[in-house]
Design a protein around this motif. Structure first.
Motif, short mmCIF file in Angstrom:
data_model
loop_
_atom_site.label_atom_id
_atom_site.label_comp_id
_atom_site.label_asym_id
_atom_site.label_seq_id
_atom_site.Cartn_x
_atom_site.Cartn_y
_atom_site.Cartn_z
N UNK A 278 0.82 -1.21 0.00
CA UNK A 278 0.00 0.00 0.00
C UNK A 278 0.85 1.24 0.00
N UNK A 279 0.19 2.38 0.00
CA UNK A 279 0.88 3.66 0.05
C UNK A 279 1.14 4.04 1.50
N UNK A 280 2.19 4.81 1.72
CA UNK A 280 2.50 5.26 3.08
C UNK A 280 1.33 6.05 3.66
N UNK A 281 1.09 5.83 4.95
CA UNK A 281 0.03 6.58 5.62
C UNK A 281 0.64 7.43 6.72
N UNK A 282 0.03 8.57 6.96
CA UNK A 282 0.50 9.45 8.02
C UNK A 282 -0.67 9.76 8.94
N UNK A 283 -0.45 9.45 10.22
CA UNK A 283 -1.47 9.72 11.22
C UNK A 283 -0.91 10.76 12.20
N UNK A 284 -1.68 11.80 12.47
CA UNK A 284 -1.27 12.79 13.45
C UNK A 284 -2.20 12.67 14.64
N UNK A 285 -1.65 12.30 15.79
CA UNK A 285 -2.45 12.23 17.01
C UNK A 285 -2.15 13.47 17.83
N UNK A 286 -3.19 14.17 18.26
CA UNK A 286 -2.97 15.42 18.99
C UNK A 286 -3.98 15.54 20.12
N UNK A 287 -3.50 16.02 21.26
CA UNK A 287 -4.40 16.23 22.40
C UNK A 287 -5.11 17.56 22.25
N UNK A 288 -6.42 17.58 22.53
CA UNK A 288 -7.09 18.88 22.58
C UNK A 288 -6.90 19.47 23.97
N UNK A 289 -7.08 20.78 24.07
CA UNK A 289 -6.85 21.49 25.33
C UNK A 289 -7.96 21.13 26.32
N UNK A 290 -7.63 21.09 27.62
CA UNK A 290 -8.70 20.87 28.60
C UNK A 290 -9.75 21.96 28.43
#
Ligand SMILES: [Zn+2]
Length: 431
Positions: A366-378
């Motif tokens: 498959x093609x490379x995948x990019x996942x961005x995990x980010x915390x939202x502010x309290x």
């Protein structure tokens, strides 16, 4: 908060007129080249047939040095003094296993102390101030480097070293600490802990942050959360450690300590110098280093230079925020992606925090995948989490020119690094 006018630690060097500075640089460059030819077999070989520089412009005709050269010469092949003249050895952990060794004579340690004292002063610290040094002590140059700078400046160093957040917080609460030196990610860890526990540092006003990549957006987060003025410091073991360059309180680029370090910007592909204001790879030459002088070191760090006079009074050249390292660049389906650009795009959203991670994978066939995990502010104000995630995804894809997925995480989900450098990128593609 009112800023103090920070004094310039060594105005006789930091405010030299450019022609006088360049004359000094040239004189030091000439003697460096002579010294390298005389005192080191590797450089003697590399400089064979190379004419002595007749002006600073001849710098571009001298050979580069690279990280690989340092690894090949491990541990002390690049020494230019007898071993018994050494006063200290530092080392940085290499990602490929062989560490980079930095060796110092007594004179080198005095220079290290001087450039760190200049840096602390530029970042707001005055003689008599207490400074909590939250960079690691040990082989890493950060802790002992900042410590030596405090002593040279006449400040009081608290050698907290890295980690042990509870103790760091107690020191900041109990003692009239004015300044802290830390990695930006650790400054944020401390700031968030104080905020979450509804506690406050007693007197803290200045944070000097460096030793890992960060962005103006992360600076704004640290300043807001911590209630401090944060400035950017730069350095590397190969050159001396931190203190090669440091922002003043004007916060318009890092002043290079140019009487000790010559900074060039070159095109990373061709190695040719680029004009001021153009981004390229930073190349550094040590002008006064005795134990391990370095000629035209390719730092792999990408930045731009200006030699315009700064309103702080310093005349030294300034380098801009790094837009990444040549080596940190991810190539995803043929598109160049810098982690700093991801951070920049994420922090344009007030609802998000600088706690994120980038995961790149290559599925079978498959093609490379990019996942961005980010915390939202309290307490982030968005009605529909999925719709907001889609909005962030769209903005990132537009900014980075690559398709990706964004996942919003609860505040506090991503592990905080208390010692060492924050890990943002998880490239799980097998090569
Ligand atoms: Zn300035």
């Amino acid at each position: 908060m009112a800023q103090r006018t920070a004094a310039i630690f060594q105005p006789e060097f930091e405010t030299l007129e450019r022609h006088a500075l360049e004359a000094l640089q040239f004189e030091r460059l000439q003697s460096l080249v002579e010294r390298l030819r005389d005192a080191n077999a590797i450089y003697r070989e590399r400089l064979r047939g190379v004419a002595a520089p007749r002006s600073l412009d001849d710098l571009a005709r001298l050979p580069f040095s690279t990280k690989a050269d340092m690894r090949d010469a491990y541990p002390l092949g690049l020494l230019a003094v007898p071993e018994r003249e050494l006063a200290r050895i530092h080392a940085s952990s290499g990602t490929t296993g062989t560490p980079t060794v930095g060796a110092y004579t007594r004179h080198d340690l005095a220079v290290f102390g001087e450039v760190m004292a200049r840096s602390l002063a530029a970042g707001g610290i005055a003689p008599g101030d207490m400074v909590q040094v939250a960079w690691g002590y040990g082989l890493f140059t950060g802790g002992l480097g900042a410590h030596g700078g405090c002593e040279k400046l006449g400040a009081c160093a608290i050698p907290a070293s890295s980690g042990n957040t509870a103790r760091q917080m107690q020191l900041l609460e109990d003692l009239p600490v004015i300044g802290i030196g830390a990695t930006p990610s650790y400054a944020l860890v401390l700031a968030e802990r104080f905020r979450n526990e509804r506690r406050r540092p007693r007197s803290l006003r200045y944070a000097i942050c460096g030793a890992e990549a960060w962005t103006p957006e992360l600076r704004a987060s640290i300043e807001d959360t911590f209630g401090v003025v944060a400035t950017n410091i730069y350095g590397l073991t190969e050159i001396i450690g931190p203190g090669v360059a440091q922002e003043c309180l004007e916060k318009r680029g890092m002043h290079v300590q140019e009487d000790h370090f010559l900074a060039e910007i070159v095109d990373p592909d061709t190695g040719l110098p680029v004009p001021d204001g153009t981004r390229g790879e930073l190349v550094l030459t040590t002008l006064t280093r005795e134990a391990m002088p370095v000629l035209r070191y390719r730092t792999r760090d990408l930045t731009a230079r200006t030699r315009e006079r700064c309103s702080c009074g310093r005349t030294t050249a300034r380098i801009d925020w790094f837009t990444g390292r040549v080596d940190d660049m991810l190539v995803i389906r043929g598109v160049n992606v810098f982690p700093s650009a991801v951070e920049h795009a994420l922090l344009a959203f007030a609802e998000l925090t600088p706690n994120y991670r980038i995961v790149v994978e290559r599925p079978p066939n498959g093609l490379d995948t990019m996942l961005v995990e980010v915390e939202y502010a309290p307490g982030a104000a968005f009605d529909d989490r999925e719709r907001f995630a889609a909005q962030v995804t769209h903005r990132l894809a537009e900014a980075l020119l690559v398709s990706l997925e964004v996942q919003l995480l609860e505040p506090g989900t991503i592990e905080r690094i208390e010692a060492g450098k924050a890990k943002r990128v998880y490239d799980r593609r097998t090569l």
